[in-house]
Motif scaffolding. Sequence first.
Motif, PDB file in Angstrom:
ATOM      1  N   ASP A  12      -2.952   5.504  -9.720  1.00 38.25           N
ATOM      2  CA  ASP A  12      -2.701   4.114 -10.109  1.00 38.25           C
ATOM      3  C   ASP A  12      -3.731   3.187  -9.475  1.00 38.25           C
ATOM      4  O   ASP A  12      -4.258   2.279 -10.128  1.00 38.25           O
ATOM      5  CB  ASP A  12      -1.281   3.707  -9.708  1.00 38.25           C
ATOM      6  CG  ASP A  12      -0.861   2.372 -10.290  1.00 38.25           C
ATOM      7  OD1 ASP A  12      -1.584   1.822 -11.145  1.00 38.25           O
ATOM      8  OD2 ASP A  12       0.216   1.862  -9.903  1.00 38.25           O
ATOM      9  N   CYS A  13      -4.025   3.415  -8.201  1.00 41.93           N
ATOM     10  CA  CYS A  13      -5.050   2.606  -7.531  1.00 41.93           C
ATOM     11  C   CYS A  13      -6.424   2.840  -8.148  1.00 41.93           C
ATOM     12  O   CYS A  13      -7.207   1.895  -8.340  1.00 41.93           O
ATOM     13  CB  CYS A  13      -5.103   2.925  -6.045  1.00 41.93           C
ATOM     14  SG  CYS A  13      -3.655   2.426  -5.103  1.00 41.93           S
ATOM     15  N   SER A  54     -11.724  -3.287 -12.332  1.00 37.01           N
ATOM     16  CA  SER A  54     -11.212  -2.854 -11.030  1.00 37.01           C
ATOM     17  C   SER A  54     -11.432  -1.361 -10.809  1.00 37.01           C
ATOM     18  O   SER A  54     -11.758  -0.920  -9.699  1.00 37.01           O
ATOM     19  CB  SER A  54      -9.723  -3.186 -10.915  1.00 37.01           C
ATOM     20  OG  SER A  54      -9.531  -4.587 -10.852  1.00 37.01           O
ATOM     21  N   CYS A  90      -6.781  -1.514  -6.428  1.00 43.11           N
ATOM     22  CA  CYS A  90      -5.967  -1.454  -5.213  1.00 43.11           C
ATOM     23  C   CYS A  90      -4.646  -2.195  -5.403  1.00 43.11           C
ATOM     24  O   CYS A  90      -4.622  -3.369  -5.798  1.00 43.11           O
ATOM     25  CB  CYS A  90      -6.764  -2.066  -4.066  1.00 43.11           C
ATOM     26  SG  CYS A  90      -5.829  -2.336  -2.555  1.00 43.11           S
ATOM     27  N   LEU A  91      -3.539  -1.524  -5.115  1.00 40.89           N
ATOM     28  CA  LEU A  91      -2.220  -2.123  -5.288  1.00 40.89           C
ATOM     29  C   LEU A  91      -1.984  -3.290  -4.333  1.00 40.89           C
ATOM     30  O   LEU A  91      -1.227  -4.217  -4.658  1.00 40.89           O
ATOM     31  CB  LEU A  91      -1.133  -1.062  -5.110  1.00 40.89           C
ATOM     32  CG  LEU A  91      -0.975  -0.095  -6.282  1.00 40.89           C
ATOM     33  CD1 LEU A  91      -0.094   1.086  -5.891  1.00 40.89           C
ATOM     34  CD2 LEU A  91      -0.382  -0.807  -7.489  1.00 40.89           C
ATOM     35  N   MET A  93     -13.294   0.710  -7.710  1.00 40.36           N
ATOM     36  CA  MET A  93     -12.630   1.775  -6.981  1.00 40.36           C
ATOM     37  C   MET A  93     -13.480   3.039  -6.980  1.00 40.36           C
ATOM     38  O   MET A  93     -13.576   3.742  -5.965  1.00 40.36           O
ATOM     39  CB  MET A  93     -11.249   2.055  -7.567  1.00 40.36           C
ATOM     40  CG  MET A  93     -10.229   0.944  -7.347  1.00 40.36           C
ATOM     41  SD  MET A  93      -9.912   0.591  -5.593  1.00 40.36           S
ATOM     42  CE  MET A  93      -9.103   2.105  -5.089  1.00 40.36           C
ATOM     43  N   GLY A 129      -2.590   8.715  -6.003  1.00 39.50           N
ATOM     44  CA  GLY A 129      -3.567   7.637  -5.901  1.00 39.50           C
ATOM     45  C   GLY A 129      -4.159   7.209  -7.228  1.00 39.50           C
ATOM     46  O   GLY A 129      -4.991   6.288  -7.268  1.00 39.50           O
ATOM     47  N   CYS A 150       0.843  -1.196   0.000  1.00 41.01           N
ATOM     48  CA  CYS A 150       0.000   0.000   0.000  1.00 41.01           C
ATOM     49  C   CYS A 150       0.880   1.248   0.000  1.00 41.01           C
ATOM     50  O   CYS A 150       1.637   1.479   0.948  1.00 41.01           O
ATOM     51  CB  CYS A 150      -0.918   0.014   1.215  1.00 41.01           C
ATOM     52  SG  CYS A 150      -1.987   1.473   1.267  1.00 41.01           S
ATOM     53  N   ARG A 171      -4.335  -5.472  -3.370  1.00 38.23           N
ATOM     54  CA  ARG A 171      -5.028  -6.602  -3.995  1.00 38.23           C
ATOM     55  C   ARG A 171      -4.239  -7.117  -5.202  1.00 38.23           C
ATOM     56  O   ARG A 171      -4.139  -8.325  -5.421  1.00 38.23           O
ATOM     57  CB  ARG A 171      -6.439  -6.192  -4.419  1.00 38.23           C
ATOM     58  CG  ARG A 171      -7.360  -5.854  -3.255  1.00 38.23           C
ATOM     59  CD  ARG A 171      -8.755  -5.508  -3.754  1.00 38.23           C
ATOM     60  NE  ARG A 171      -9.640  -5.069  -2.696  1.00 38.23           N
ATOM     61  CZ  ARG A 171     -10.361  -5.878  -1.918  1.00 38.23           C
ATOM     62  NH1 ARG A 171     -10.282  -7.182  -2.087  1.00 38.23           N
ATOM     63  NH2 ARG A 171     -11.147  -5.385  -0.980  1.00 38.23           N
ATOM     64  N   ARG A 172      -3.678  -6.205  -5.967  1.00 42.35           N
ATOM     65  CA  ARG A 172      -2.940  -6.599  -7.161  1.00 42.35           C
ATOM     66  C   ARG A 172      -1.606  -7.251  -6.841  1.00 42.35           C
ATOM     67  O   ARG A 172      -1.061  -8.002  -7.662  1.00 42.35           O
ATOM     68  CB  ARG A 172      -2.720  -5.365  -8.048  1.00 42.35           C
ATOM     69  CG  ARG A 172      -3.998  -4.882  -8.727  1.00 42.35           C
ATOM     70  CD  ARG A 172      -3.955  -3.407  -9.093  1.00 42.35           C
ATOM     71  NE  ARG A 172      -2.823  -3.049  -9.918  1.00 42.35           N
ATOM     72  CZ  ARG A 172      -2.477  -1.800 -10.200  1.00 42.35           C
ATOM     73  NH1 ARG A 172      -3.177  -0.784  -9.675  1.00 42.35           N
ATOM     74  NH2 ARG A 172      -1.452  -1.544 -10.970  1.00 42.35           N
ATOM     75  N   CYS A 202      -6.720   5.766   3.381  1.00 47.41           N
ATOM     76  CA  CYS A 202      -6.833   5.282   2.001  1.00 47.41           C
ATOM     77  C   CYS A 202      -7.551   6.307   1.132  1.00 47.41           C
ATOM     78  O   CYS A 202      -7.081   6.662   0.049  1.00 47.41           O
ATOM     79  CB  CYS A 202      -7.568   3.941   1.987  1.00 47.41           C
ATOM     80  SG  CYS A 202      -7.941   3.296   0.350  1.00 47.41           S
ATOM     81  N   LEU A 229      -6.292   8.431  -2.220  1.00 46.00           N
ATOM     82  CA  LEU A 229      -6.966   8.365  -3.518  1.00 46.00           C
ATOM     83  C   LEU A 229      -7.358   9.743  -4.032  1.00 46.00           C
ATOM     84  O   LEU A 229      -7.555   9.918  -5.246  1.00 46.00           O
ATOM     85  CB  LEU A 229      -8.203   7.467  -3.419  1.00 46.00           C
ATOM     86  CG  LEU A 229      -7.932   5.992  -3.099  1.00 46.00           C
ATOM     87  CD1 LEU A 229      -9.243   5.245  -2.940  1.00 46.00           C
ATOM     88  CD2 LEU A 229      -7.070   5.352  -4.176  1.00 46.00           C
TER      89      LEU A 229
END
Length: 217
Positions: A183-184, A208, A189-190, A212, A181, A157, A192-193, A172, A176
């Motif tokens: 990219d997320c 995704s 979510c980085l 988000m 933020g 994260c 999760r990825r 969080c 964002l």
Amino acid sequence: MGARLAEIADQAAAHRLEILGGFPAQDDPALPKGTRTVLMLGLAEPGFWAHFTSQPEWQDGTAHPMDRWSRRVIGRMACDLGAKALFPFGGPPWHPFYQWALRTGAVWESPVRLLVHHRQGLLVSFRGALALKEDMELPSPPPSPCTDCAAPCTQSCPAGALDRRGYDVPRCHAHLDQPQGMDCMTGGCLVRRACPVSQTYARLPLHSAYHMRQFHT
């Protein structure tokens, strides 16, 4: 897989859904009376996003298209099967999907406490459950993908909002809101990825990004 379970799996597959796990359930006050088996339904990739965006709930441009689609599709499945459809949205009261997922044996609490599935990783997403009034032959639980994992999720994260200590949701959202933020927001979510199993699962970034946006509104 038993014949009845395979039949239901085929019905789900027609809507780009899949059975992500199930558990025997008797005399559970959180479930409809007479429930013997619960099957958890989630999104099936590849192919879900193209299918979903062709559906009337997406095309009509009104709010909550995925929830409305889930109610229609899973509700119809339940009617056809003589079952009851249950959903993780629409509360309060809220159905305990997190606890139900753990009962399947095919989903675990990850090191960052998000649910992790043995095929979908940290990208697992439940759209509903079927409460059936029949006993069903369920497959043996698979091994947890976290057992021998180096847990990159715990250090991924960029805002330090999600790790072994838990999830700082305000932190969080604040991340964002910043350019860092993006990219997320556009790819998901980085954390999760970062899961190795997530990286083998064919979810599109567009899909995704939709989740988000729903989360960060």
